[in-house]
Design an enzyme around this catalytic site. Structure first.
Site, mmCIF file in Angstrom:
data_model
loop_
_atom_site.group_PDB
_atom_site.id
_atom_site.type_symbol
_atom_site.label_atom_id
_atom_site.label_comp_id
_atom_site.label_asym_id
_atom_site.label_seq_id
_atom_site.Cartn_x
_atom_site.Cartn_y
_atom_site.Cartn_z
ATOM 1 N N ARG A 1 -12.909 40.582 -14.176
ATOM 2 C CA ARG A 1 -13.951 39.764 -15.024
ATOM 3 C C ARG A 1 -13.445 40.280 -16.494
ATOM 4 O O ARG A 1 -13.372 41.671 -16.524
ATOM 5 C CB ARG A 1 -15.428 40.411 -14.674
ATOM 6 C CG ARG A 1 -16.416 39.820 -15.977
ATOM 7 C CD ARG A 1 -17.785 40.166 -15.245
ATOM 8 N NE ARG A 1 -18.170 39.217 -14.630
ATOM 9 C CZ ARG A 1 -19.376 38.879 -14.275
ATOM 10 N NH1 ARG A 1 -20.484 39.927 -15.042
ATOM 11 N NH2 ARG A 1 -19.857 38.003 -13.468
ATOM 12 N N HIS B 1 -16.360 30.169 -14.757
ATOM 13 C CA HIS B 1 -16.934 31.036 -13.875
ATOM 14 C C HIS B 1 -16.772 30.479 -12.425
ATOM 15 O O HIS B 1 -17.901 30.123 -11.545
ATOM 16 C CB HIS B 1 -18.300 31.445 -14.023
ATOM 17 C CG HIS B 1 -19.210 32.529 -13.409
ATOM 18 N ND1 HIS B 1 -18.160 33.378 -12.582
ATOM 19 C CD2 HIS B 1 -20.317 33.186 -13.656
ATOM 20 C CE1 HIS B 1 -19.012 34.379 -11.979
ATOM 21 N NE2 HIS B 1 -20.164 34.259 -12.944
ATOM 22 N N GLN C 1 -19.057 31.563 -9.289
ATOM 23 C CA GLN C 1 -20.241 31.393 -9.033
ATOM 24 C C GLN C 1 -20.513 29.751 -8.979
ATOM 25 O O GLN C 1 -21.632 29.386 -8.307
ATOM 26 C CB GLN C 1 -21.089 31.469 -10.791
ATOM 27 C CG GLN C 1 -22.418 31.110 -10.758
ATOM 28 C CD GLN C 1 -23.145 32.061 -9.922
ATOM 29 O OE1 GLN C 1 -23.388 33.551 -10.060
ATOM 30 N NE2 GLN C 1 -23.968 31.579 -8.958
ATOM 31 N N ASP D 1 -28.824 28.184 -17.539
ATOM 32 C CA ASP D 1 -28.167 29.634 -17.682
ATOM 33 C C ASP D 1 -28.511 30.198 -18.925
ATOM 34 O O ASP D 1 -29.298 29.547 -19.726
ATOM 35 C CB ASP D 1 -26.415 29.538 -17.543
ATOM 36 C CG ASP D 1 -25.820 30.795 -17.401
ATOM 37 O OD1 ASP D 1 -26.497 31.814 -17.326
ATOM 38 O OD2 ASP D 1 -24.656 31.095 -17.808
ATOM 39 N N CYS E 1 -27.470 31.009 -12.090
ATOM 40 C CA CYS E 1 -26.609 32.106 -11.509
ATOM 41 C C CYS E 1 -27.057 33.329 -11.829
ATOM 42 O O CYS E 1 -26.783 34.579 -11.165
ATOM 43 C CB CYS E 1 -25.297 32.091 -12.122
ATOM 44 S SG CYS E 1 -25.290 32.312 -13.948
ATOM 45 N N ARG F 1 -22.936 33.841 -3.154
ATOM 46 C CA ARG F 1 -21.643 34.658 -4.005
ATOM 47 C C ARG F 1 -20.941 35.390 -2.806
ATOM 48 O O ARG F 1 -19.745 35.111 -2.831
ATOM 49 C CB ARG F 1 -22.070 35.415 -5.021
ATOM 50 C CG ARG F 1 -22.927 34.946 -6.292
ATOM 51 C CD ARG F 1 -21.894 33.886 -6.922
ATOM 52 N NE ARG F 1 -20.684 34.816 -7.356
ATOM 53 C CZ ARG F 1 -20.463 35.409 -8.488
ATOM 54 N NH1 ARG F 1 -21.500 35.396 -9.401
ATOM 55 N NH2 ARG F 1 -19.303 36.211 -8.651
HETATM 56 N N1 CP Z 1 -24.150 35.445 -11.937
HETATM 57 C C1 CP Z 1 -23.306 36.556 -12.209
HETATM 58 O O1 CP Z 1 -22.058 36.572 -12.367
HETATM 59 O O2 CP Z 1 -24.010 37.757 -12.021
HETATM 60 P P1 CP Z 1 -23.340 39.424 -12.651
HETATM 61 O O3 CP Z 1 -23.260 39.072 -14.128
HETATM 62 O O4 CP Z 1 -24.503 40.041 -12.429
HETATM 63 O O5 CP Z 1 -22.227 39.560 -11.872
#
Ligand code: CP
Length: 311
Positions: A108, A135, A138, A230, A270, A298
């Site tokens: 990430r 992403h 997700q 989002d 998400c 997830r």
């Molecule tokens: N939806 C998502 O990626 O959550 P986090 O940022 O908590 O990993």
């Protein structure tokens, strides 16, 4: 699956429609099997996965760590600044050392170009656990959730309203791969990336998916069987928060907006959600909301993805 073994997953554009179909079926089978029988399926036994988080995370971090353990592998959690990529060492040196220890890198980070540079140097698969632009993990979970709730993806009408961010970019590609129609409703200047739309439209020529970007949130959700939103200020945009709230308020998913969607429409987010901003409590806490299933998925989606890229 053979088709993704050894591949990086940086945008979701690495999938083909057939690979996505295979993936979704695999998730469904693995999910049923793990619920029924527990932890006897251990395809990652003897393998290690580096999970590097340069931005905060709850869902991604925990679901990867738990998923890797449940598959019999060892997660190496490198969390926050100081864990990797922040000591002046080149990306090349960091990756070339890391891959002597691990069989896959989950990252990430901020810039998509950082992921691309990591992938360039890595001989092990690299999975995007969220960047500023995409992403994919997700969106795979979102497609699993929609398929569970609506029993199909092809020809389904979905809407995404709000900021044309990393979720919007990746949803366009995911919808195109699935043959799902997607309308993005967003204000001027906050559209999805042109390259994401172009790539999605290229895939849609084959799958028949109809993709559009509109300004009016009511027009975006008209006939939608799935409404997705989002946060209005993604990680790193917190200073613009007040300005963004003003701009995006017409895109809030509340009961009035959901009433304009198709009867039986479901709601996805998400998470983390900013309740009262992009979504109201009455929507996210209602029975049309699938957000907790989406979060659980997830775990199931990433387990299937890891087994596909790691062979
Ligand atoms: N939806 C998502 O990626 O959550 P986090 O940022 O908590 O990993």
């Amino acid at each position: 699956m053979e088709g993704l073994r050894g591949h990086d997953i940086l945008t979701l554009g690495e999938f083909t429609p057939d690979l996505l179909t295979f993936f979704l079926e695999r998730v469904a089978i693995q999910k049923r099997a793990s619920i029924a029988t527990g932890a006897n399926y251990r395809p990652l036994a003897g393998k290690s996965v580096a999970v590097i988080m340069l931005k905060p995370s709850l869902r991604t971090r925990v679901s990867f760590e738990v998923g890797i353990c449940r598959l019999g592998g060892t997660p190496i959690m490198l969390i926050g600044e100081g864990s990797a990529f922040s000591r002046g060492e080149t990306v090349q040196d960091t990756v070339k050392v890391l891959e002597r220890y691990v069989d896959c890198i989950v990252l990430r980070t901020f810039a998509q170009s950082h992921l691309e540079e990591v992938a360039l140097h890595a001989t092990v698969p690299v999975i995007n656990a969220l960047s500023d632009d995409y992403h994919p993990c997700q969106v795979l979970a979102d497609l699993v959730t929609i398929r569970e709730r609506k029993h199909r993806l092809t020809g389904l009408n979905a809407a995404y309203v709000g900021d044309g961010n990393n979720m919007a970019n990746t949803l366009l590609i995911g919808a195109a791969l699935a043959g799902m129609n997607l309308t993005v409703g967003c204000p001027e200047g906050h559209e999805p990336l042109p390259e994401a739309l172009e790539r999605a439209r290229h895939i849609a020529e084959y799958t028949g998916s109809v993709l559009s970007v509109v300004r009016d949130p009511a027009a975006a959700v008209a006939d939608a069987e799935v409404v997705i939103t989002d946060t209005w200020a993604s990680m790193g945009q917190e200073e613009e928060h007040a300005e963004r709230v003003k701009l995006f308020t017409p895109y809030r998913v509340d009961a009035d907006l959901m009433a304009k969607a198709a009867p039986g429409a479901i709601f996805l987010h998400c998470l983390p959600a900013h309740r009262g901003e992009e979504v109201t409590d009455e929507v996210i806490d209602s029975k049309i909301s699938a957000v907790y299933d989406e979060a659980e998925n997830r775990l199931h989606a990433q387990k299937a993805l890891l087994t596909m890229v790691m062979g």
